[in-house]
Design a protein around this motif. Sequence first.
Motif, PDB file in Angstrom:
ATOM      1  N   LEU A  46       1.004  -1.417   0.156  1.00  0.00           N
ATOM      2  CA  LEU A  46       0.380  -0.021  -0.178  1.00  0.00           C
ATOM      3  C   LEU A  46       1.380   1.425  -0.407  1.00  0.00           C
ATOM      4  CD1 LEU A  46      -2.783  -0.676   2.184  1.00  0.00           C
ATOM      5  CD2 LEU A  46      -2.863  -1.114   0.154  1.00  0.00           C
ATOM      6  N   THR A  47       1.782   0.961   0.628  1.00  0.00           N
ATOM      7  CA  THR A  47       2.966   2.397   0.662  1.00  0.00           C
ATOM      8  C   THR A  47       3.730   2.700  -0.688  1.00  0.00           C
ATOM      9  OG1 THR A  47       2.657   2.270   2.674  1.00  0.00           O
ATOM     10  CG2 THR A  47       4.633   3.787   2.111  1.00  0.00           C
ATOM     11  N   HIS A  48       3.979   1.755  -1.222  1.00  0.00           N
ATOM     12  CA  HIS A  48       5.396   1.487  -1.957  1.00  0.00           C
ATOM     13  C   HIS A  48       4.272   1.479  -3.840  1.00  0.00           C
ATOM     14  CE1 HIS A  48       7.653   1.191   1.249  1.00  0.00           C
ATOM     15  NE2 HIS A  48       8.968   1.966   0.284  1.00  0.00           N
ATOM     16  N   LYS A  53      -4.421   1.166  -7.454  1.00  0.00           N
ATOM     17  CA  LYS A  53      -5.521  -0.148  -6.196  1.00  0.00           C
ATOM     18  C   LYS A  53      -5.165  -1.094  -7.472  1.00  0.00           C
ATOM     19  CE  LYS A  53      -8.719   3.461  -4.259  1.00  0.00           C
ATOM     20  NZ  LYS A  53      -9.593   4.613  -4.400  1.00  0.00           N
ATOM     21  N   PHE A  54      -4.650  -1.517  -8.233  1.00  0.00           N
ATOM     22  CA  PHE A  54      -5.099  -2.482  -9.018  1.00  0.00           C
ATOM     23  C   PHE A  54      -3.798  -2.976  -9.153  1.00  0.00           C
ATOM     24  CE2 PHE A  54      -7.528   0.419 -12.107  1.00  0.00           C
ATOM     25  CZ  PHE A  54      -8.156   0.045 -12.280  1.00  0.00           C
ATOM     26  N   ASN A  92      -4.981  -4.838  -5.462  1.00  0.00           N
ATOM     27  CA  ASN A  92      -5.053  -5.451  -5.616  1.00  0.00           C
ATOM     28  C   ASN A  92      -4.278  -6.986  -7.126  1.00  0.00           C
ATOM     29  OD1 ASN A  92      -7.527  -5.165  -4.779  1.00  0.00           O
ATOM     30  ND2 ASN A  92      -8.523  -4.448  -6.915  1.00  0.00           N
ATOM     31  N   LYS A  93      -3.151  -6.596  -7.481  1.00  0.00           N
ATOM     32  CA  LYS A  93      -2.474  -7.626  -7.639  1.00  0.00           C
ATOM     33  C   LYS A  93      -1.484  -8.661  -7.214  1.00  0.00           C
ATOM     34  CE  LYS A  93      -3.102  -6.409 -12.521  1.00  0.00           C
ATOM     35  NZ  LYS A  93      -1.749  -4.479 -13.868  1.00  0.00           N
ATOM     36  N   ILE A  94      -0.578  -7.864  -6.213  1.00  0.00           N
ATOM     37  CA  ILE A  94      -0.558  -8.107  -5.309  1.00  0.00           C
ATOM     38  C   ILE A  94      -0.686  -9.210  -4.515  1.00  0.00           C
ATOM     39  CG2 ILE A  94       1.583  -8.195  -3.986  1.00  0.00           C
ATOM     40  CD1 ILE A  94       2.594  -5.895  -5.760  1.00  0.00           C
ATOM     41  N   PRO A 149      -8.096  -0.936   2.160  1.00  0.00           N
ATOM     42  CA  PRO A 149      -9.086  -0.192   2.902  1.00  0.00           C
ATOM     43  C   PRO A 149     -10.392   0.174   1.453  1.00  0.00           C
ATOM     44  CG  PRO A 149      -6.761   1.285   1.826  1.00  0.00           C
ATOM     45  CD  PRO A 149      -6.672  -0.633   1.950  1.00  0.00           C
ATOM     46  N   HIS A 150     -11.255   0.200   2.414  1.00  0.00           N
ATOM     47  CA  HIS A 150     -12.396   0.808   1.395  1.00  0.00           C
ATOM     48  C   HIS A 150     -12.925   2.323   1.726  1.00  0.00           C
ATOM     49  CE1 HIS A 150     -12.478  -3.391   0.714  1.00  0.00           C
ATOM     50  NE2 HIS A 150     -12.361  -3.771   1.950  1.00  0.00           N
ATOM     51  N   PRO A 151     -11.679   3.289   0.860  1.00  0.00           N
ATOM     52  CA  PRO A 151     -12.594   3.992   0.560  1.00  0.00           C
ATOM     53  C   PRO A 151     -13.982   4.314  -0.086  1.00  0.00           C
ATOM     54  CG  PRO A 151     -11.311   4.330  -1.703  1.00  0.00           C
ATOM     55  CD  PRO A 151     -11.386   2.661  -0.989  1.00  0.00           C
TER      56      PRO A 151
END
Length: 358
Positions: free
Chosen positions: A95-97, A101-102, A105-107, A137-139
């Motif tokens: 999430l940091t690096h 968002k795609f 999800n891939k990782i 996280p779900h914005p």
Amino acid sequence: MSGRSKPPSVHAAFSSAPYPSLSPNLGSNGNSSQNLASFELTFSFDELHHYIENRKLNLSKHSLYWIDTAGKLLWEYTRGIIKQRTMEDLKNYVLTHYQSKFTWNKILCFVDSFLKYLGKLYLNAQYQSFSLFLERPHPVKERKLVNTRQITIQDLNAIFSKITEYYQKGDLPYSNYINYLALVGFGGYTAQRMHSTIMKITVGMVRVALKDKQYPVLIIPPMMDKIRYEHHVPIHSNLIPLLKEAIKHRNNGELMFKYIAFNSWIVRNPIALTQIKGVFKPSDLRKFGEQYGDQIGWETVNRAHIMSHDISSISFTHYKSFTSEMVYNVYMKAWGEIKLIPDFQVQSTQSPQNIGEK
């Protein structure tokens, strides 16, 4: 790992097994009373390598890259130990690096899938429980209108007028003038998909439909429909004179509508829409048919069949049956009095004739 989007030697990570394998998988630490915070499971590098190689079969190079990347990160952050801290550290790094968002999800979906695989391999559902620590996280999503693009009959009139204007100025050949009018009229009256259906209709199909004076209906075969649904398309009486002119002296195998030429023309000569900020696109003809159908009370089942839209219900797939006569009659109850086609000029040695009315 440096945080770059494409770390070096990713694809080699699982070909030479750079890390030593752990001892054979024991499945659990043996204490089922613990909660996940103090619980850990294990897996070996060989198991991860085997899973990755199977996932990579028949995939594109782009997909291979992300599978190798996800596998390398999973091993670097866990070293074969699955517990709350290793899962959260891996998630936080992703999430940091990575900004996309795609990519998240891939990782993280790869890790989810690997945990499921281990659970099935060892008949131990506890592996999958650690997906809890991988949740993204779900914005809060902003509420959006279903469709803000409104196409009106005034917009169609503007298109017809523009085509006629260019023909009268000598900037549009007669054959294109007639064909463009026919394309816009057909699209507005029938609300067919432009690329999968209208572009593929042939002159011969129109000729066959027009031979039936009482119920002129096109039969669209499955290969000419986006969802492979054979359906009927009634030809409005107001459209018939224009179509007859458009098929004169043409071979049956020709494509009926000059879509590519029309699309190029409309790009060079944009037409502003009346209700929204934007210009007309050929795909707007389908929107017009759908939206105007609401105003004139176009019957729902008839509309769904003709438009090949919203037909996934059991009643459609197993019980509904349609004939040309039935489809045409119900369609004309709604559209019969609607005159979209303007007066148009027929090329002749004599003065132009008005044959736009039925």
